[in-house]
Design an enzyme around this catalytic site. Sequence first.
Site, PDB file in Angstrom:
ATOM      1  N   GLY A  18       0.573  -1.259   0.253  1.00 24.71           N
ATOM      2  CA  GLY A  18      -0.269   0.102   0.393  1.00 24.71           C
ATOM      3  C   GLY A  18       0.628   1.024  -0.178  1.00 24.71           C
ATOM      4  N   ARG A  79       0.860  -5.134  -5.065  1.00 25.74           N
ATOM      5  CA  ARG A  79       1.157  -6.108  -3.977  1.00 25.74           C
ATOM      6  C   ARG A  79       1.749  -7.675  -4.974  1.00 25.74           C
ATOM      7  NH1 ARG A  79      -0.644  -3.873   0.587  1.00 25.74           N
ATOM      8  NH2 ARG A  79      -2.193  -2.783   0.715  1.00 25.74           N
ATOM      9  N   ASP A 110       5.030  -5.203   5.911  1.00 18.47           N
ATOM     10  CA  ASP A 110       5.609  -6.477   6.404  1.00 18.47           C
ATOM     11  C   ASP A 110       6.010  -6.895   4.962  1.00 18.47           C
ATOM     12  OD1 ASP A 110       5.137  -7.724   8.446  1.00 18.47           O
ATOM     13  OD2 ASP A 110       3.670  -8.914   7.528  1.00 18.47           O
ATOM     14  N   THR A 133       4.442   2.827   5.554  1.00 14.40           N
ATOM     15  CA  THR A 133       3.393   2.394   5.903  1.00 14.40           C
ATOM     16  C   THR A 133       1.998   3.032   6.316  1.00 14.40           C
ATOM     17  OG1 THR A 133       1.149   0.109   6.525  1.00 14.40           O
ATOM     18  CG2 THR A 133       3.616   0.820   7.166  1.00 14.40           C
ATOM     19  N   ILE A 134       0.964   3.487   6.014  1.00 13.87           N
ATOM     20  CA  ILE A 134       0.491   4.346   7.311  1.00 13.87           C
ATOM     21  C   ILE A 134      -0.464   3.586   7.910  1.00 13.87           C
ATOM     22  CG2 ILE A 134      -0.662   5.417   5.412  1.00 13.87           C
ATOM     23  CD1 ILE A 134      -3.167   4.535   5.992  1.00 13.87           C
ATOM     24  N   ASP A 135       0.499   2.271   8.059  1.00 13.27           N
ATOM     25  CA  ASP A 135      -0.144   1.283   9.704  1.00 13.27           C
ATOM     26  C   ASP A 135       0.371   1.831  10.724  1.00 13.27           C
ATOM     27  OD1 ASP A 135      -1.926   0.287   8.006  1.00 13.27           O
ATOM     28  OD2 ASP A 135      -1.346  -1.466   7.198  1.00 13.27           O
ATOM     29  N   ASP A 137       2.836  -0.500  11.510  1.00 13.77           N
ATOM     30  CA  ASP A 137       2.603  -1.946  12.844  1.00 13.77           C
ATOM     31  C   ASP A 137       4.068  -2.645  11.993  1.00 13.77           C
ATOM     32  OD1 ASP A 137       2.300  -2.307   9.802  1.00 13.77           O
ATOM     33  OD2 ASP A 137       0.939  -3.826   9.808  1.00 13.77           O
ATOM     34  N   ARG A 179      -5.407  -2.124   8.587  1.00 15.48           N
ATOM     35  CA  ARG A 179      -4.784  -3.247   9.076  1.00 15.48           C
ATOM     36  C   ARG A 179      -5.340  -4.271  10.035  1.00 15.48           C
ATOM     37  NH1 ARG A 179      -3.510  -6.120   4.254  1.00 15.48           N
ATOM     38  NH2 ARG A 179      -2.523  -4.876   3.661  1.00 15.48           N
ATOM     39  N   LYS A 221     -23.569  14.786  27.166  1.00 16.30           N
ATOM     40  CA  LYS A 221     -22.976  14.889  25.788  1.00 16.30           C
ATOM     41  C   LYS A 221     -24.002  15.138  24.733  1.00 16.30           C
ATOM     42  CE  LYS A 221     -18.130  13.657  27.243  1.00 16.30           C
ATOM     43  NZ  LYS A 221     -17.069  12.718  26.896  1.00 16.30           N
ATOM     44  N   GLU A 230     -10.001  -0.715  11.768  1.00 13.66           N
ATOM     45  CA  GLU A 230     -10.838  -1.456  11.069  1.00 13.66           C
ATOM     46  C   GLU A 230     -10.452  -3.249  11.084  1.00 13.66           C
ATOM     47  OE1 GLU A 230      -8.422  -1.859   6.830  1.00 13.66           O
ATOM     48  OE2 GLU A 230      -7.229  -1.391   7.572  1.00 13.66           O
ATOM     49  N   GLN A 263      -7.265   8.343   3.170  1.00  7.44           N
ATOM     50  CA  GLN A 263      -6.305   7.934   4.867  1.00  7.44           C
ATOM     51  C   GLN A 263      -4.960   7.559   4.463  1.00  7.44           C
ATOM     52  OE1 GLN A 263      -7.959   6.056   7.799  1.00  7.44           O
ATOM     53  NE2 GLN A 263      -9.468   5.200   6.504  1.00  7.44           N
TER      54      GLN A 263
HETATM   55  O1  F6P Z   1      -1.421  -1.200   4.214  1.00  6.27           O
HETATM   56  C1  F6P Z   1      -1.624  -0.117   4.213  1.00  6.27           C
HETATM   57  C2  F6P Z   1      -3.702  -0.151   4.540  1.00  6.27           C
HETATM   58  O2  F6P Z   1      -3.981   0.900   4.081  1.00  6.27           O
HETATM   59  C3  F6P Z   1      -3.843  -0.388   5.166  1.00  6.27           C
HETATM   60  O3  F6P Z   1      -4.680   0.126   6.221  1.00  6.27           O
HETATM   61  C4  F6P Z   1      -5.014  -1.480   4.840  1.00  6.27           C
HETATM   62  O4  F6P Z   1      -5.975  -2.339   4.752  1.00  6.27           O
HETATM   63  C5  F6P Z   1      -4.824  -2.121   3.136  1.00  6.27           C
HETATM   64  O5  F6P Z   1      -3.657  -1.700   2.964  1.00  6.27           O
HETATM   65  C6  F6P Z   1      -6.176  -1.745   2.557  1.00  6.27           C
HETATM   66  O6  F6P Z   1      -5.471  -2.163   1.205  1.00  6.27           O
HETATM   67  P1  F6P Z   1      -5.988  -1.746  -0.289  1.00  6.27           P
HETATM   68  O7  F6P Z   1      -5.829  -0.468  -0.836  1.00  6.27           O
HETATM   69  O8  F6P Z   1      -4.967  -2.562  -1.455  1.00  6.27           O
HETATM   70  O9  F6P Z   1      -7.033  -2.209  -0.808  1.00  6.27           O
END
Ligand code: F6P
Length: 331
Positions: A18, A79, A110, A133-135, A137, A179, A221, A230, A263
């Site tokens: 990604g 990918r 990863d 990666t934005i995650d 992780d 992810r 509130k 997610e 995002q």
């Molecule tokens: O790893 C980055 C990410 O944006 C995750 O947050 C998300 O689960 C996944 O890639 C989405 O992948 P794609 O763009 O292939 O649908």
Amino acid sequence: MDSTKSELDRIGVLTSGGDAPGMNAAIRAVVRSCVYYGVSPYGIYQGYEGLINNDIKKMDAGSVKHIIHQGGTILKSARSKDFMTDRGMEQAWENVKKQELDALVVIGGDGTFKGAMEFSDRYDFPIVGIPGTIDNDIFGTDFTVGFDTAVNTVVEAVDKIRDTATSHNRLFFIEVMGRDAGFIAVYSGIAAGAEEVLIPEKDRGIDRLFESLERTSQRKKSSRLVLVAEGDKNGSVYDLEDEVKERFGDRYETKVTILGHVQRGGRPSCADRVLASQLGVNSVEALINGRSNEMVGVRNRKVEFTNFERATKQNPQMDDELLRIADIISI
Ligand code: F6P
């Protein structure tokens, strides 16, 4: 210019998995460092697919001009399933030899590092990785390239949702990416003042969400925002909405927002540009110094190397201190 000629002649660079804001800044740093040290940089297009298809072009300092501020990746990304097959790897290796590449820098997450590890082991070929990666992780770095920009994008969006949620006294379930990780949810939840954050690393059950909503009612509130990673184990944002309806009937007017791929885009933040530049330069220097099969990261403001095996097998720890803070300030 204080550069010494390297023994490596050609270094290839690719982005895979990604895309993430700041990948361009990393490519730029890799290419410019190569030029600085007298190495020829080669851009590989569409991640490992480009190695298999020989989609590889020589670059120079000018090829990366005016990209530090751009989101996405000029080298494109993919990918690649083929790369994980014997045939794909062999084809990629043929092209590495054909292009006379001496080493690679791979920018991704990863999956990217798993592919790099396999390739590097199989052909005894030097590869260094940059976590992009934005995650956030990846073990071995405090932050991955792209995370800071992504959380800022989320915060901006959630602030806007807060406005309309307050005007209508509504409860929103907002799904964010990540992810299997909850870093985006926790950081943006704290920054945007979410009433609750649900993440896969700490499943505290649906009852806790109910209790938290009860508390927001007692405190009268006018809006409630629940940020849901997610990968959260309590189900999708729609499932959560159903559960709340079942439990509370019409007490809350609920809405669901899935922020999605917004995002992943946008101009990289200053923090991501600086991190990407630092990692880009260090990745090339690492290869020149004979390092391989490692990822370069920054921990406690120091550059550190983690071998691919560890970077891919070990998960970064969720920061309990941040969760504690989120609980206190969302009361
Ligand atoms: O790893 C980055 C990410 O944006 C995750 O947050 C998300 O689960 C996944 O890639 C989405 O992948 P794609 O763009 O292939 O649908």
